[in-house]
Design a protein around this motif. Structure first.
Motif, short mmCIF file in Angstrom:
data_model
loop_
_atom_site.label_atom_id
_atom_site.label_comp_id
_atom_site.label_asym_id
_atom_site.label_seq_id
_atom_site.Cartn_x
_atom_site.Cartn_y
_atom_site.Cartn_z
N ASN A 93 0.80 -1.22 0.00
CA ASN A 93 0.00 0.00 0.00
C ASN A 93 0.83 1.27 0.00
O ASN A 93 0.44 2.27 -0.57
CB ASN A 93 -0.95 0.01 1.20
N ILE A 94 1.99 1.24 0.64
CA ILE A 94 2.78 2.46 0.78
C ILE A 94 3.80 2.58 -0.35
O ILE A 94 4.00 3.65 -0.92
CB ILE A 94 3.50 2.50 2.16
N VAL A 95 4.46 1.51 -0.69
CA VAL A 95 5.56 1.58 -1.66
C VAL A 95 5.27 0.74 -2.91
O VAL A 95 6.03 0.78 -3.87
CB VAL A 95 6.89 1.08 -1.02
N GLY A 96 4.15 -0.02 -2.90
CA GLY A 96 3.90 -1.01 -3.95
C GLY A 96 3.95 -0.48 -5.37
O GLY A 96 4.34 -1.19 -6.29
N LYS A 97 3.59 0.77 -5.55
CA LYS A 97 3.59 1.36 -6.89
C LYS A 97 5.00 1.45 -7.48
O LYS A 97 5.19 1.45 -8.69
CB LYS A 97 2.98 2.77 -6.80
N TYR A 98 5.99 1.51 -6.60
CA TYR A 98 7.35 1.84 -7.06
C TYR A 98 8.28 0.62 -7.09
O TYR A 98 9.41 0.66 -6.59
CB TYR A 98 7.93 2.95 -6.17
N GLY A 99 7.79 -0.46 -7.68
CA GLY A 99 8.57 -1.69 -7.73
C GLY A 99 9.93 -1.53 -8.38
O GLY A 99 10.93 -2.06 -7.90
N ASN A 118 8.88 -7.13 -7.81
CA ASN A 118 8.81 -7.70 -9.16
C ASN A 118 7.39 -8.07 -9.54
O ASN A 118 7.16 -8.60 -10.62
CB ASN A 118 9.65 -8.99 -9.23
N TYR A 119 6.46 -7.88 -8.63
CA TYR A 119 5.05 -8.24 -8.84
C TYR A 119 4.92 -9.74 -9.12
O TYR A 119 4.11 -10.18 -9.94
CB TYR A 119 4.44 -7.40 -9.97
N THR A 120 5.76 -10.51 -8.41
CA THR A 120 5.71 -11.97 -8.52
C THR A 120 4.84 -12.51 -7.38
O THR A 120 5.08 -12.20 -6.22
CB THR A 120 7.13 -12.56 -8.36
#
Ligand code: FEO
Length: 401
Positions: A200-206, A248-250
């Motif tokens: 939620n806090i950093v997920g956008k910035y993978g 990596n959105y894995t």
């Protein structure tokens, strides 16, 4: 009364916890509270790493004052300018006028946005790879832009192998006496909240987190001191592995998350039957969320965790039912990638939300739509059970089961 914790012979925890906060960042429920971590290094020079949220300023200033034991404060390292850590910079400078504020140029500019004091007269700007020798410790500054704001940096103490990691490797949850991950069952009791915090806090910035992990892989890290939650000594490898997957959105779980909303129960009945069919086909650890009742931050964390996502909702005002619309917006705005979706729409007279959901989800990189969409008209009918079976077969196949 001061509440200082000894981390090593010359490093103190001087942060504090807030269990009264309802919504972190006015957005996220924190039933276990939140901690604002600050660290004081007492070498030949004294160094304070970040301040805290103004909610616990009294405790913080008592801690800093007691920790210094009458010594002057030489440096304040500002890793991140978000006010949950930076709110008290001006007051630190007022109380310790000889302090030098160590930060990036971007943080220096932000200090001027948040405060009115003369930062230029006391700043020590640093950039990638700059070092600061404090006597026995050599601190190296490592830039970490967008983890979570553009001005962020982290600090590596080469002498002890300590990474002061800013928001990275933080979590929701107050400090409950135990300060270190090896004092709790971290994987059982803390990992879920760490995932919810990260996504939620950093997920956008993978991509930016991947860059930081790459830099971190060159360091011999023995301890991680984040700005929120426990100090990590035991689970460094596991946490880094999780960060690698999340950024990596894995998916971590080769299974199904069903997120649904249902006005009168027709959609809910359908997904309950579908979930049972998955279980009968041997799918384990199935997760279901009613997005009208479960906070979207929890559902998002599971969206990052699960490989297959089934969304089922109602057409409402010719659009997507609001709570589902919000959740889809949440996935899109947090840049979730590489998920396999199946959609179930409902509509008593004009079901159109399926195509609208698909249009939104196609914005996500690597989205796959692996089974035919199911269209309900108010309730599931006998002749549609084959359609659910097809969803199960296609999904199970996509998981390689
Ligand atoms: Fe904990 Fe981005 O501040």
């Amino acid at each position: 009364m001061q509440n200082i914790r000894k981390i090593t012979e010359d490093l103190l925890y001087v942060g504090c916890s807030d269990r009264r906060i309802q919504l972190f960042e006015s957005a996220y429920p924190v039933p276990d509270g939140v901690s604002y971590n600050s660290y004081l290094l007492k070498d030949e020079k004294t160094v304070l790493f970040d301040t805290v949220d103004k909610a616990c300023s009294c405790q913080f200033f008592e801690n800093v004052s007691a920790g210094l034991e009458g010594r002057k404060l030489d440096y304040l390292v500002v890793h991140h300018m978000e006010p949950d850590h930076a709110a008290l910079i001006q007051e630190i400078v007022r109380r310790y006028p000889e302090v030098r504020v160590v930060c990036t140029a971007k943080a220096q500019a932000m200090i001027k946005q948040f405060f009115d004091f003369d930062i230029d007269s006391c700043v020590m700007p640093v950039k990638e790879g700059d070092t600061l020798n404090t006597g026995n410790h050599e601190l190296t500054f490592v830039m970490a832009p967008m983890v979570h704001w553009p001005e962020v940096m982290v600090t590596f103490d080469k002498t002890t192998g300590t990474l002061f990691s800013a928001d990275a490797f933080g979590s929701f949850g107050a400090i409950n006496g135990n300060l270190f991950d090896d004092e709790v069952d971290w994987e059982r009791d803390y990992l879920d909240e760490a995932r919810r915090y990260y996504t939620n806090i950093v997920g956008k910035y993978g991509m930016q987190v991947q860059m930081l992990l790459k830099k971190a892989s060159t360091l011999d890290i023995k301890m991680i001191c984040p700005l929120h939650s426990l100090i990590i000594r035991k689970n460094i490898g596991l946490f880094v592995e999780k960060y690698d997957k999340w950024s990596n959105y894995t998916p971590e779980e080769n299974s199904v998350m069903i997120a649904y909303s249902s006005v009168y129960g027709g959609t809910e009945n359908t997904v309950e039957i579908l979930a049972a069919k998955f279980a009968e086909q041997g799918v384990k650890n199935i997760k279901m969320h009613d997005v009208s009742f479960t906070h979207h931050s929890i559902v998002l964390a599971d969206a990052f965790k699960y490989s297959n996502i089934i969304l089922a909702t109602t057409t409402y005002n010719a659009g997507i039912f609001e709570s589902m619309q919000n959740f889809i917006h949440c996935m899109v705005s947090h840049n979730l990638q590489n998920r396999k979706f199946t959609l179930i729409e409902n509509g008593s007279w004009a079901a159109t939300c399926g195509i609208q959901m698909r249009t939104e989800l196609e914005k996500l990189k690597g989205s796959e739509f692996i089974a035919d969409q199911i269209c309900l008209k108010s309730t599931l009918k006998e002749e549609q059970l084959n359609g659910l079976d097809d969803v199960v077969i296609t999904t199970v196949k996509s998981m390689g089961l």
